[in-house]
Scaffold this motif. Structure first.
Motif, PDB file in Angstrom:
ATOM      1  N   PRO A  37       0.802  -1.232   0.000  1.00 44.41           N
ATOM      2  CA  PRO A  37       0.000   0.000   0.000  1.00 44.41           C
ATOM      3  C   PRO A  37       0.834   1.280   0.000  1.00 44.41           C
ATOM      4  O   PRO A  37       0.339   2.335  -0.399  1.00 44.41           O
ATOM      5  N   THR A  38       2.088   1.210   0.458  1.00 43.27           N
ATOM      6  CA  THR A  38       2.901   2.425   0.537  1.00 43.27           C
ATOM      7  C   THR A  38       3.667   2.708  -0.744  1.00 43.27           C
ATOM      8  O   THR A  38       4.416   3.700  -0.810  1.00 43.27           O
ATOM      9  N   VAL A  39       3.525   1.859  -1.757  1.00 47.76           N
ATOM     10  CA  VAL A  39       4.302   2.044  -2.974  1.00 47.76           C
ATOM     11  C   VAL A  39       4.001   3.401  -3.617  1.00 47.76           C
ATOM     12  O   VAL A  39       2.859   3.860  -3.608  1.00 47.76           O
ATOM     13  N   ALA A  40       5.030   4.045  -4.156  1.00 43.71           N
ATOM     14  CA  ALA A  40       4.859   5.325  -4.848  1.00 43.71           C
ATOM     15  C   ALA A  40       4.692   5.057  -6.335  1.00 43.71           C
ATOM     16  O   ALA A  40       5.545   4.409  -6.953  1.00 43.71           O
ATOM     17  N   VAL A  41       3.590   5.552  -6.917  1.00 38.79           N
ATOM     18  CA  VAL A  41       3.312   5.401  -8.343  1.00 38.79           C
ATOM     19  C   VAL A  41       3.153   6.807  -8.920  1.00 38.79           C
ATOM     20  O   VAL A  41       2.219   7.526  -8.566  1.00 38.79           O
ATOM     21  N   GLU A  42       4.078   7.198  -9.814  1.00 37.85           N
ATOM     22  CA  GLU A  42       4.094   8.568 -10.303  1.00 37.85           C
ATOM     23  C   GLU A  42       4.432   8.606 -11.788  1.00 37.85           C
ATOM     24  O   GLU A  42       4.792   7.592 -12.387  1.00 37.85           O
ATOM     25  N   HIS A  43       4.305   9.796 -12.369  1.00 41.06           N
ATOM     26  CA  HIS A  43       4.715  10.060 -13.760  1.00 41.06           C
ATOM     27  C   HIS A  43       4.094   9.051 -14.721  1.00 41.06           C
ATOM     28  O   HIS A  43       4.780   8.434 -15.538  1.00 41.06           O
ATOM     29  N   VAL A  44       2.787   8.887 -14.615  1.00 45.27           N
ATOM     30  CA  VAL A  44       2.085   7.935 -15.481  1.00 45.27           C
ATOM     31  C   VAL A  44       1.895   8.578 -16.852  1.00 45.27           C
ATOM     32  O   VAL A  44       1.190   9.577 -16.995  1.00 45.27           O
ATOM     33  N   LYS A  45       2.541   7.998 -17.856  1.00 44.81           N
ATOM     34  CA  LYS A  45       2.474   8.534 -19.216  1.00 44.81           C
ATOM     35  C   LYS A  45       2.589   7.397 -20.214  1.00 44.81           C
ATOM     36  O   LYS A  45       3.161   6.353 -19.911  1.00 44.81           O
ATOM     37  N   THR A  46       2.052   7.647 -21.409  1.00 49.15           N
ATOM     38  CA  THR A  46       2.313   6.716 -22.501  1.00 49.15           C
ATOM     39  C   THR A  46       3.668   7.080 -23.117  1.00 49.15           C
ATOM     40  O   THR A  46       4.168   8.202 -22.957  1.00 49.15           O
ATOM     41  N   LEU A  47       4.260   6.131 -23.832  1.00 56.65           N
ATOM     42  CA  LEU A  47       5.536   6.404 -24.484  1.00 56.65           C
ATOM     43  C   LEU A  47       5.371   7.461 -25.576  1.00 56.65           C
ATOM     44  O   LEU A  47       6.305   8.229 -25.863  1.00 56.65           O
ATOM     45  N   ASP A  48       4.188   7.531 -26.175  1.00 61.16           N
ATOM     46  CA  ASP A  48       3.912   8.592 -27.145  1.00 61.16           C
ATOM     47  C   ASP A  48       3.957   9.967 -26.484  1.00 61.16           C
ATOM     48  O   ASP A  48       4.460  10.937 -27.061  1.00 61.16           O
ATOM     49  N   GLN A  49       3.411  10.063 -25.249  1.00 59.50           N
ATOM     50  CA  GLN A  49       3.459  11.336 -24.528  1.00 59.50           C
ATOM     51  C   GLN A  49       4.892  11.716 -24.177  1.00 59.50           C
ATOM     52  O   GLN A  49       5.270  12.886 -24.260  1.00 59.50           O
ATOM     53  N   ILE A  50       5.690  10.741 -23.799  1.00 58.09           N
ATOM     54  CA  ILE A  50       7.095  11.012 -23.483  1.00 58.09           C
ATOM     55  C   ILE A  50       7.811  11.509 -24.731  1.00 58.09           C
ATOM     56  O   ILE A  50       8.635  12.439 -24.673  1.00 58.09           O
ATOM     57  N   ARG A  51       7.511  10.894 -25.877  1.00 60.57           N
ATOM     58  CA  ARG A  51       8.110  11.358 -27.130  1.00 60.57           C
ATOM     59  C   ARG A  51       7.737  12.808 -27.400  1.00 60.57           C
ATOM     60  O   ARG A  51       8.578  13.637 -27.777  1.00 60.57           O
ATOM     61  N   THR A  52       6.453  13.152 -27.205  1.00 64.17           N
ATOM     62  CA  THR A  52       6.003  14.529 -27.426  1.00 64.17           C
ATOM     63  C   THR A  52       6.696  15.488 -26.464  1.00 64.17           C
ATOM     64  O   THR A  52       7.116  16.585 -26.851  1.00 64.17           O
ATOM     65  N   ASP A  53       6.832  15.082 -25.192  1.00 65.64           N
ATOM     66  CA  ASP A  53       7.506  15.933 -24.213  1.00 65.64           C
ATOM     67  C   ASP A  53       8.962  16.172 -24.586  1.00 65.64           C
ATOM     68  O   ASP A  53       9.508  17.252 -24.333  1.00 65.64           O
ATOM     69  N   SER A  54       9.613  15.176 -25.179  1.00 63.39           N
ATOM     70  CA  SER A  54      11.017  15.331 -25.552  1.00 63.39           C
ATOM     71  C   SER A  54      11.182  16.349 -26.681  1.00 63.39           C
ATOM     72  O   SER A  54      12.281  16.869 -26.892  1.00 63.39           O
ATOM     73  N   LEU A  55      10.114  16.622 -27.411  1.00 61.58           N
ATOM     74  CA  LEU A  55      10.147  17.589 -28.511  1.00 61.58           C
ATOM     75  C   LEU A  55       9.412  18.884 -28.150  1.00 61.58           C
ATOM     76  O   LEU A  55       9.091  19.683 -29.031  1.00 61.58           O
ATOM     77  N   ALA A  56       9.152  19.072 -26.856  1.00 59.16           N
ATOM     78  CA  ALA A  56       8.262  20.162 -26.434  1.00 59.16           C
ATOM     79  C   ALA A  56       8.743  21.529 -26.898  1.00 59.16           C
ATOM     80  O   ALA A  56       7.950  22.349 -27.360  1.00 59.16           O
ATOM     81  N   SER A  57      10.043  21.816 -26.774  1.00 54.52           N
ATOM     82  CA  SER A  57      10.518  23.145 -27.142  1.00 54.52           C
ATOM     83  C   SER A  57      10.346  23.401 -28.634  1.00 54.52           C
ATOM     84  O   SER A  57       9.968  24.507 -29.044  1.00 54.52           O
ATOM     85  N   ARG A  58      10.578  22.376 -29.458  1.00 54.74           N
ATOM     86  CA  ARG A  58      10.402  22.551 -30.901  1.00 54.74           C
ATOM     87  C   ARG A  58       8.924  22.716 -31.254  1.00 54.74           C
ATOM     88  O   ARG A  58       8.561  23.550 -32.086  1.00 54.74           O
ATOM     89  N   ILE A  59       8.075  21.923 -30.632  1.00 57.49           N
ATOM     90  CA  ILE A  59       6.642  22.008 -30.921  1.00 57.49           C
ATOM     91  C   ILE A  59       6.099  23.368 -30.492  1.00 57.49           C
ATOM     92  O   ILE A  59       5.324  24.016 -31.216  1.00 57.49           O
ATOM     93  N   PHE A  60       6.514  23.832 -29.314  1.00 54.61           N
ATOM     94  CA  PHE A  60       6.047  25.127 -28.814  1.00 54.61           C
ATOM     95  C   PHE A  60       6.480  26.250 -29.741  1.00 54.61           C
ATOM     96  O   PHE A  60       5.683  27.125 -30.108  1.00 54.61           O
ATOM     97  N   ALA A  61       7.762  26.247 -30.142  1.00 52.55           N
ATOM     98  CA  ALA A  61       8.255  27.288 -31.047  1.00 52.55           C
ATOM     99  C   ALA A  61       7.538  27.233 -32.387  1.00 52.55           C
ATOM    100  O   ALA A  61       7.199  28.275 -32.963  1.00 52.55           O
ATOM    101  N   GLN A  62       7.282  26.026 -32.875  1.00 55.08           N
ATOM    102  CA  GLN A  62       6.582  25.905 -34.160  1.00 55.08           C
ATOM    103  C   GLN A  62       5.165  26.455 -34.071  1.00 55.08           C
ATOM    104  O   GLN A  62       4.720  27.201 -34.948  1.00 55.08           O
ATOM    105  N   GLN A  63       4.451  26.107 -33.005  1.00 51.04           N
ATOM    106  CA  GLN A  63       3.072  26.574 -32.867  1.00 51.04           C
ATOM    107  C   GLN A  63       3.014  28.098 -32.822  1.00 51.04           C
ATOM    108  O   GLN A  63       2.157  28.713 -33.470  1.00 51.04           O
ATOM    109  N   LEU A  64       3.925  28.705 -32.074  1.00 51.22           N
ATOM    110  CA  LEU A  64       3.904  30.159 -31.980  1.00 51.22           C
ATOM    111  C   LEU A  64       4.308  30.805 -33.288  1.00 51.22           C
ATOM    112  O   LEU A  64       3.679  31.787 -33.730  1.00 51.22           O
ATOM    113  N   LEU A  65       5.337  30.298 -33.942  1.00 44.95           N
ATOM    114  CA  LEU A  65       5.764  30.918 -35.187  1.00 44.95           C
ATOM    115  C   LEU A  65       4.715  30.766 -36.283  1.00 44.95           C
ATOM    116  O   LEU A  65       4.523  31.680 -37.085  1.00 44.95           O
TER     117      LEU A  65
END
Length: 853
Positions: free
Chosen positions: A703-731
């Motif tokens: 019961p005391t186990v810590a379960v965190e940062h629940v994400k799909t691998l697709d979400q992790i891929r998107t997060d790894s490109l976050a700065s490029r995606i953000f700059a692209q959306q704004l530009l």
């Protein structure tokens, strides 16, 4: 019917006669001539009168006022919103005393040898600096760490720092409640703790009674006692050696601090991060020079320290490095949008001034001074700009909310961004700048108008002369150039993301769920075996495995490795390589083939010989031409047990999708136990549907186990490109706004050109020109207008591309395809805007046009 021809002086005399007030009649806003620099009298009445008159005139033309104000609102809103990010992330200083005097002191090697921990410093070195350095008010050391607050319904992770007792004095911050650490607190094991403000509020509801109480933390036999609470907003100092840890987040607020001191048995081990406070008036270069001299002296006395040198870094510069890389180019792009909007508004004001030149002429003839006309035109421009600024600030508030929602992983410390007085000040400051840029030329034109020439040119309509047309064409060309630069920048980022999307990662991203799982108590091995067994039986789960070092998260163990067949004759012969640890089935789950040898097995535990699987890149680099399987590795020197290579896995871009696969080593997790690691699960359908069931199975084991940062691998891929995606959306957004404004500008300028050349067009048609010829004439004028801006814009586009170079992938800043596509797209859109003026020119009736002339 003959047209009456009058002398201009006669018209002026008639204007005087008509304008003389009769009994009871008041002529508004007609001042007597006065000094050219008389902007206001003692009561300020003239300015107030001009403000009232400007508001009345703008209300009489709601269409013009709305278009001009909204145009400026777009530019001001976009720029003010991005400025809010810049102000919150880059310009807001950390809550330390005189933060500009704080420096980081990473240690680097100048002898080409690799370091065990990135930029870390041996304690024996910085302890000597503390005693001998005279350029500093103090030098302190720290370590990044993490732990868990143990709860019966699931433990919570905490990020913290282990610091020397003088750390808080050096950085210039003290607890808001309780006390700081004393030297006596460093005696191991540490039994005191200071909580961060956010942690105190989040975990303990801001209860001041927590002072003096103990809290239950994992990996601590003795629960630490809370002795202090820090003020809000205290964040981590950079710790490069911990950057591969799964919970490391330099931009987060610190959850806790614990006291620490160097282990006397490990004084020469590179493990500490160092910060210093320069004395008043001492420059970083002077501090660097002193520490360099001390380091040379230390190396002479102890050859284990040879080849090291300190490299001072400004704390502010280092903390803002990632944010500056993204935000400054975007702020520049937003400023281009503001300049485009100012150009459009200047064109509108200039056209409006042309329409009112008869009014200005009569007012001048009646005695109104040039300064008064300049002031009145300026007040009208300022009124439009303030209206646009007000709307722009309101728009900026909404844009900031959108940017914070989409930029969470792209911009560091985005939680520090607020929408207060700096936003209002910048918004209205931009409005004043816009009033100057957009209103100066029209105001000068109004004040320099020759009344005789203006009345002489009076007719059924007022149109632009050659000078006015050239000015409008110049404005439009500048708009075209700026918009093209934005389009090229957006196009390069679009191509970058397209290239990244087409990169073969080497592993499967579909239907893979990841979560960080940490057993904070009990038998480590028993928990993980039982957890895998239970999770594997969850309906919808096809495969499950544990891994330390999930792809694209930046997590791996940096280690100095010795490889069989590569003898170590000097320390530099050891290789710094990333280590990962996995359980059986991990490679099959991600679709990474084991090309030679075997996978790790469940029997590869602490009772079995150490084994490892390496990737193909490792085998190609260190065992080219021979078989890697069966070869040995040493992770702790050749006097320790070796690790046998039992398999070769396929390459994967596990660190960064934009970088080619590099050598990697996978250990058996049953042999290289990791405190925190990720559970990866492949599912038959949407992974998010099994999150609750998996969490329940893990809690059923402990019961005391810590379960965190629940994400799909697709979400992790998107997060790894976050700065490029953000700059692209704004530009892309900025480019669309800029293109819209420029198209409107081209339409307006070409329409004015047609109105100004109405008589010329009528004569051409009267002597036999076909409508096709007229259309070609107008289209040619529009094309020349756009082409001039494109030539200048290509140079600007290259400058923008250079600024964005760090965000590009497999596309050159001078990519001809992107530049050509942007030019073609923009030219097509603007020529479409030329269609309406072209049709209007071709539809001119020569008889009626000449009769009006």
């Amino acid at each position: 019917m003959t047209r009456r021809v009058c002398d201009p002086r006669q018209l002026i005399e008639e204007a005087f006669a008509v304008s003389r007030p009769a009994a009871g009649r008041v002529i508004p806003n007609l001042e007597p001539r006065r000094s050219s620099n008389a902007w206001i009298d003692d009561s300020g009445g003239y300015v107030l009168q001009d403000i009232r008159f400007a508001i009345r005139m703008l209300r009489k033309q709601p269409g013009f006022t709305t278009v001009a104000a909204l145009t400026l609102a777009l530019g001001i809103g976009v720029t003010a919103a991005v400025f809010s990010l810049v102000q919150g992330v880059l310009l807001t200083p950390p809550p330390y005393r005189d933060p500009q005097r704080l420096v980081l002191v990473p240690s680097v090697r100048v002898d080409s040898q690799q370091m065990e921990r990135i930029e870390a410093t041996p304690a024996i070195q910085w302890m000597d600096w503390q005693k001998q350095a005279t350029s500093f008010d103090g030098i302190a050391a720290y370590l990044w760490t993490f732990n868990f607050l143990v709860n019966s319904d699931g433990s919570d992770s905490l990020e913290g720092m282990i610091v020397t007792p003088d750390y808080f004095r050096v950085v210039g911050v003290q607890p808001m409640l309780g006390r700081a650490f004393a030297q006596r607190d460093t005696v191991p094991p540490a039994t005191v703790i200071i909580l961060g403000y956010d942690c105190w509020q989040r975990r303990f509801n801001g209860d001041p009674a927590i002072l003096g109480k103990t809290i239950r933390m994992s990996r601590r036999d003795t629960p630490p006692t809370v002795i202090g609470i820090m003020p809000p907003g205290v964040r981590f100092l950079p710790s490069p050696s911990a950057s591969q840890e799964p919970n490391y987040d330099m931009n987060a607020t610190v959850d806790f601090w614990m006291p620490g001191a160097p282990n006397p048995q490990r004084l020469k081990q590179s493990m500490w991060d160092v910060a210093g406070r320069l004395k008043q008036g001492v420059t970083p270069a002077q501090g660097q020079a002193e520490l360099a001299v001390l380091s040379v002296r230390q190396a002479r006395d102890d050859h284990d320290l040879d080849g090291r040198t300190p490299r001072l870094q400004s704390l502010m510069e280092e903390m803002n490095r990632d944010g500056r890389r993204v935000l400054l180019p975007l702020f520049g792009a937003a400023a281009l949008v503001l300049f485009i909007a100012c150009g459009n508004t200047a064109a509108l004001l200039l056209v409006r001034g042309l329409q009112r030149q008869q009014e200005y002429a009569v007012r001048t003839a009646l005695g109104v001074g040039r300064a008064a006309l300049f002031r009145q035109a300026s007040v009208e421009s300022l009124s439009v700009a303030l209206a646009g600024g007000t709307a722009g600030v309101g728009l900026a508030l909404s844009i900031v909310k959108v940017l914070k929602s989409i930029g969470g992983h792209a911009i560091p410390r985005l939680d520090a961004v607020t929408t207060g007085w700096p936003l209002l000040a910048f918004g209205f400051g931009s409005a004043l700048l816009a009033a100057l840029l957009a209103g100066l030329v029209p105001a000068l034109r109004a004040s320099r108008l020759d009344p005789i020439d203006a009345i002489k040119s009076a007719g059924s309509r007022s149109s632009a002369g050659r000078t006015e047309r050239r000015m409008l064409q110049a404005v439009t060309m500048i708009q075209t150039a700026l918009t093209l630069a934005l389009l090229v920048g957006a196009g390069l980022l679009v191509r970058t993301l397209h290239n990244v999307a087409n990169v073969r990662s080497g592993y499967s991203l579909d239907r893979v769920l990841t979560m960080t799982v940490t057993a904070v108590q009990g038998d480590w091995s028993d928990f993980h075996h039982r957890a895998l067994e239970r999770v594997s039986r969850v309906p919808g789960v096809q495969q499950a495995a544990f891994v330390w070092g999930t792809p694209l998260t930046g997590n791996d163990w940096p280690a100095m490795v010795e490889v069989e067949g590569h003898p170590v004759t000097k320390p530099n012969d050891r290789f710094a390589l990333p280590l990962r640890a996995v359980t059986p089935g991990y490679f099959a789950l991600l679709g990474l083939p084991v090309a030679d040898g075997r996978d790790v097995r469940s029997t590869d535990d602490h009772g079995a010989p150490a084994v490892a699987v390496v990737n193909q890149a490792f085998a190609d680099r260190y065992f080219a031409g021979t078989r890697a399987v069966g070869k040995k590795l040493w992770l702790n020197g050749r006097d320790q047990h070796s690790t046998e290579i039992v398999g070769i896995a396929g390459d994967g871009r596990t660190g960064d999708l934009t970088q080619a696969p590099s050598p990697e080593i996978y250990l058996s997790l049953w042999q290289a136990t990791a405190f925190s690691k990720d559970l990866v699960v492949r599912t038959a359908a949407d992974p998010r549907t099994v999150i609750g069931a998996i969490r329940g199975e893990l809690r059923a084991v402990d019961p005391t186990v810590a379960v965190e940062h629940v994400k799909t691998l697709d979400q992790i891929r998107t997060d790894s490109l976050a700065s490029r995606i953000f700059a692209q959306q704004l530009l892309v957004g900025f480019s669309l706004v800029g293109t819209l404004l420029t198209v409107v500008g081209v339409y307006g300028v070409l329409g004015l050109w047609v109105a100004s050349r109405r008589r010329d067009i009528a004569i051409r048609m009267a002597i036999g020109a076909h409508r096709r010829d007229i259309r070609n004439l107008v289209f040619g004028e529009g094309f020349r207008l756009v082409a001039g801006g494109i030539v200048v814009g290509i140079a600007g586009a290259l400058a923008v591309a250079r600024v964005l170079q760090s965000l590009l992938f497999e596309v050159a800043p001078t990519d001809p395809v992107t530049i050509g596509a942007a030019v073609l797209l923009f030219t097509s859109v603007t020529l479409i805007a030329c269609w309406a003026p072209t049709r209007r020119a071709a539809a001119i009736d020569p008889l009626e046009a000449l009769r009006c002339e």
